[in-house]
Design an enzyme around this catalytic site. Structure first.
Site, mmCIF file in Angstrom:
data_model
loop_
_atom_site.group_PDB
_atom_site.id
_atom_site.type_symbol
_atom_site.label_atom_id
_atom_site.label_comp_id
_atom_site.label_asym_id
_atom_site.label_seq_id
_atom_site.Cartn_x
_atom_site.Cartn_y
_atom_site.Cartn_z
ATOM 1 N N ASN A 144 -9.820 -0.766 0.511
ATOM 2 C CA ASN A 144 -8.834 -0.395 0.329
ATOM 3 C C ASN A 144 -8.216 -1.588 -0.460
ATOM 4 O O ASN A 144 -8.336 -2.265 -1.004
ATOM 5 C CB ASN A 144 -7.943 -1.578 1.716
ATOM 6 C CG ASN A 144 -6.248 -1.302 1.597
ATOM 7 O OD1 ASN A 144 -5.993 -1.359 0.818
ATOM 8 N ND2 ASN A 144 -6.081 -1.625 2.672
ATOM 9 N N HIS B 137 -2.636 6.652 3.275
ATOM 10 C CA HIS B 137 -3.842 5.570 2.240
ATOM 11 C C HIS B 137 -4.886 4.776 3.176
ATOM 12 O O HIS B 137 -5.522 5.163 3.830
ATOM 13 C CB HIS B 137 -2.220 4.188 2.748
ATOM 14 C CG HIS B 137 -3.155 3.018 2.706
ATOM 15 N ND1 HIS B 137 -3.601 2.352 1.569
ATOM 16 C CD2 HIS B 137 -2.616 2.027 3.568
ATOM 17 C CE1 HIS B 137 -4.047 1.195 1.421
ATOM 18 N NE2 HIS B 137 -3.555 0.592 2.789
ATOM 19 N N CYS C 27 1.275 -1.044 0.014
ATOM 20 C CA CYS C 27 -0.357 -0.009 -0.563
ATOM 21 C C CYS C 27 0.486 1.483 0.218
ATOM 22 O O CYS C 27 0.436 2.541 -0.077
ATOM 23 C CB CYS C 27 -0.952 0.127 1.378
ATOM 24 S SG CYS C 27 -1.685 -1.460 1.524
HETATM 25 N N1 ACO Z 1 -17.773 -8.296 10.995
HETATM 26 C C1 ACO Z 1 -18.010 -9.227 12.624
HETATM 27 N N2 ACO Z 1 -17.027 -9.381 13.204
HETATM 28 C C2 ACO Z 1 -15.600 -8.944 13.649
HETATM 29 C C3 ACO Z 1 -15.124 -9.494 11.738
HETATM 30 C C4 ACO Z 1 -16.155 -9.064 10.541
HETATM 31 N N3 ACO Z 1 -15.930 -8.406 9.696
HETATM 32 N N4 ACO Z 1 -14.229 -9.876 11.854
HETATM 33 C C5 ACO Z 1 -13.546 -9.413 13.142
HETATM 34 N N5 ACO Z 1 -14.919 -9.659 13.675
HETATM 35 C C6 ACO Z 1 -14.480 -9.621 15.200
HETATM 36 C C7 ACO Z 1 -14.018 -10.460 15.704
HETATM 37 O O1 ACO Z 1 -13.703 -11.750 15.300
HETATM 38 C C8 ACO Z 1 -13.648 -9.810 17.266
HETATM 39 O O2 ACO Z 1 -14.758 -10.807 18.216
HETATM 40 P P1 ACO Z 1 -14.402 -11.471 19.310
HETATM 41 O O3 ACO Z 1 -13.941 -9.996 20.274
HETATM 42 O O4 ACO Z 1 -15.173 -12.032 20.546
HETATM 43 O O5 ACO Z 1 -13.337 -12.072 19.584
HETATM 44 C C9 ACO Z 1 -13.958 -8.308 17.363
HETATM 45 O O6 ACO Z 1 -14.561 -8.369 16.816
HETATM 46 C C10 ACO Z 1 -13.683 -7.489 16.949
HETATM 47 O O7 ACO Z 1 -12.209 -7.691 16.795
HETATM 48 P P2 ACO Z 1 -10.784 -6.979 16.460
HETATM 49 O O8 ACO Z 1 -9.901 -7.636 15.563
HETATM 50 O O9 ACO Z 1 -10.121 -6.407 17.796
HETATM 51 O O10 ACO Z 1 -11.385 -6.119 15.705
HETATM 52 P P3 ACO Z 1 -11.017 -3.841 14.980
HETATM 53 O O11 ACO Z 1 -11.306 -3.420 15.579
HETATM 54 O O12 ACO Z 1 -9.561 -4.195 15.390
HETATM 55 O O13 ACO Z 1 -11.056 -4.151 13.565
HETATM 56 C C11 ACO Z 1 -9.815 -4.541 11.598
HETATM 57 C C12 ACO Z 1 -10.490 -5.444 13.070
HETATM 58 C C13 ACO Z 1 -10.698 -3.848 10.600
HETATM 59 C C14 ACO Z 1 -9.497 -5.426 10.969
HETATM 60 C C15 ACO Z 1 -8.806 -2.923 13.034
HETATM 61 O O14 ACO Z 1 -7.708 -4.495 12.272
HETATM 62 C C16 ACO Z 1 -8.088 -2.962 11.370
HETATM 63 O O15 ACO Z 1 -8.681 -2.230 9.980
HETATM 64 N N6 ACO Z 1 -6.817 -3.015 10.661
HETATM 65 C C17 ACO Z 1 -5.889 -2.586 10.180
HETATM 66 C C18 ACO Z 1 -5.896 -3.468 8.805
HETATM 67 C C19 ACO Z 1 -5.452 -2.821 8.047
HETATM 68 O O16 ACO Z 1 -5.058 -1.772 7.934
HETATM 69 N N7 ACO Z 1 -4.664 -3.482 6.500
HETATM 70 C C20 ACO Z 1 -4.384 -2.651 5.416
HETATM 71 C C21 ACO Z 1 -2.839 -2.922 5.595
HETATM 72 S S1 ACO Z 1 -2.256 -1.549 4.494
HETATM 73 C C22 ACO Z 1 -1.866 -3.297 3.140
HETATM 74 O O17 ACO Z 1 -0.672 -3.518 2.633
HETATM 75 C C23 ACO Z 1 -2.934 -4.199 2.181
#
Ligand code: ACO
Length: 320
Positions: free
Chosen positions: A267, A237, A113
């Protein structure tokens, strides 16, 4: 690491998005997730999927050339930032080169990214050593490496492309300061094996993304000799609106001075910054003389930022 010698300015810009829209409700129907969860945790409402990386890159590149009032034959270097090349070889840039009829070299770069900002700095380097016009494209078809049964990633990633034409100018150009970085010890946080799907430790990526965005932005601004108050627009990004808000808060740059398109694009990795930049330019949000901060982070992990002073080119006028 300031830009020295022969400079460059952006003279054209364009995008391409596939027609197929996948909404959060569509995902709700297939996965254990909900529109509310996705909206609240990411800011994404819908995304586009389909096409090939070369096809999207050609469409965005052609639009940027038209805006710059140039033909493919006027370009003497093509740089394509992508994490999702269509084939192992040849480089997708070669297919794009043939499609647009550009001259000179054509190369893919993969910095995930951060790829578009890496490409921007490399394009300035090419111009500093003699290239006249560089076509820089960020293009992705992440839907092909997304496991649509994995709710951790399927809600985030999508397809698209954005492109800019950079042209040599006498004296300093737009680039005032830049920063590129990599920490390969974090490679396991986000990866796809060849032929495999993306796997991600979202929480840790999130934590590091905020830090990388802030630290890299501060380095670029320091090298440019400017402060957050001077920045008219941040083009970050487009991964997650919460990452953008958290980084903006720490930098002291409000969301009102930030470009976001992730609500409708998801994304799109190397395409996300040019998609947001073009949206801001076409929306008249950038004026002559404005300082624009471009900043990205991604798999690697990599990060990249650049401060540019926007200036219209005689051939194209200001932002519309
Ligand atoms: N729908 C519903 N619930 C979900 C989902 C979903 N799609 N995904 C995860 N959950 C649940 C989890 O299982 C967890 O449940 P639990 O509390 O019972 O264990 C709860 O929701 C919270 O999960 P987290 O992983 O803590 O959620 P978070 O607030 O961190 O959001 C996310 C997850 C959106 C993936 C976030 O961490 C994020 O955006 N991370 C960065 C990702 C990113 O930017 N990646 C790209 C990098 S760039 C590149 O190189 C491509």
């Amino acid at each position: 690491m300031m830009a020295n010698g022969r400079g460059a300015v952006i003279t054209g810009w364009g995008i391409a998005l596939p027609e197929t829209v996948v909404t959060n409700s569509d995902l709700e129907a297939r996965l254990d997730t909900s529109d509310d969860w996705i909206t609240e945790r990411t800011g994404i409402k819908e995304r586009r999927v389909g096409g090939t990386t070369a096809g999207l890159a050609i469409e965005a590149g052609a639009a940027a050339l038209e805006k710059a009032r140039r033909d493919g034959a006027d370009i003497d270097q093509l740089v394509l930032a992508t994490t999702t090349p269509d084939r192992q070889m040849p480089a997708t840039a070669s297919v794009v080169q043939a499609g647009l009829g550009t001259h000179g070299g054509a190369i893919d770069i993969n910095a995930a990214c951060s790829g578009f900002v890496y490409g921007l700095v490399h394009a300035h380097g090419l111009i500093a050593v003699g290239a006249e016009r560089v076509l820089l494209i960020g293009a992705e078809t992440l839907s092909r490496i997304t496991d649509w049964s994995d709710r951790n990633t399927a809600i985030l990633f999508a397809d698209g492309a954005g492109a800019v034409v950079l042209e040599a100018v006498d004296g300093p150009g737009q680039l005032l300061g830049w920063d590129l970085g990599s920490d390969g010890s974090a490679a396991e946080l986000l990866f796809a094996e060849i032929g495999g799907f993306m796997r991600m430790e979202g929480r840790e990526v999130f934590r590091r993304a905020v830090r990388a965005t802030v630290d890299s932005s501060l380095r670029s601004m320091e090298r440019a000799g400017v402060s957050p108050d001077d920045i008219a627009l941040v083009v970050p990004h487009q991964a997650n609106v919460r990452i953008i808000e958290a980084a903006g808060q720490r930098l002291g740059i409000p969301i009102e001075r930030t470009a976001t398109v992730l609500q409708s694009t998801g994304n799109t990795s190397a395409a996300s910054i040019p998609l947001a930049l073009v949206d801001a330019l076409n929306g008249g949000r950038v004026q002559d003389g404005d300082l624009v901060l471009l900043v990205g982070f991604g798999a690697g992990m990599t990060w990249a930022s650049a401060v540019v002073r926007w200036r219209s080119h005689p051939a194209v006028g200001t932002s519309s």
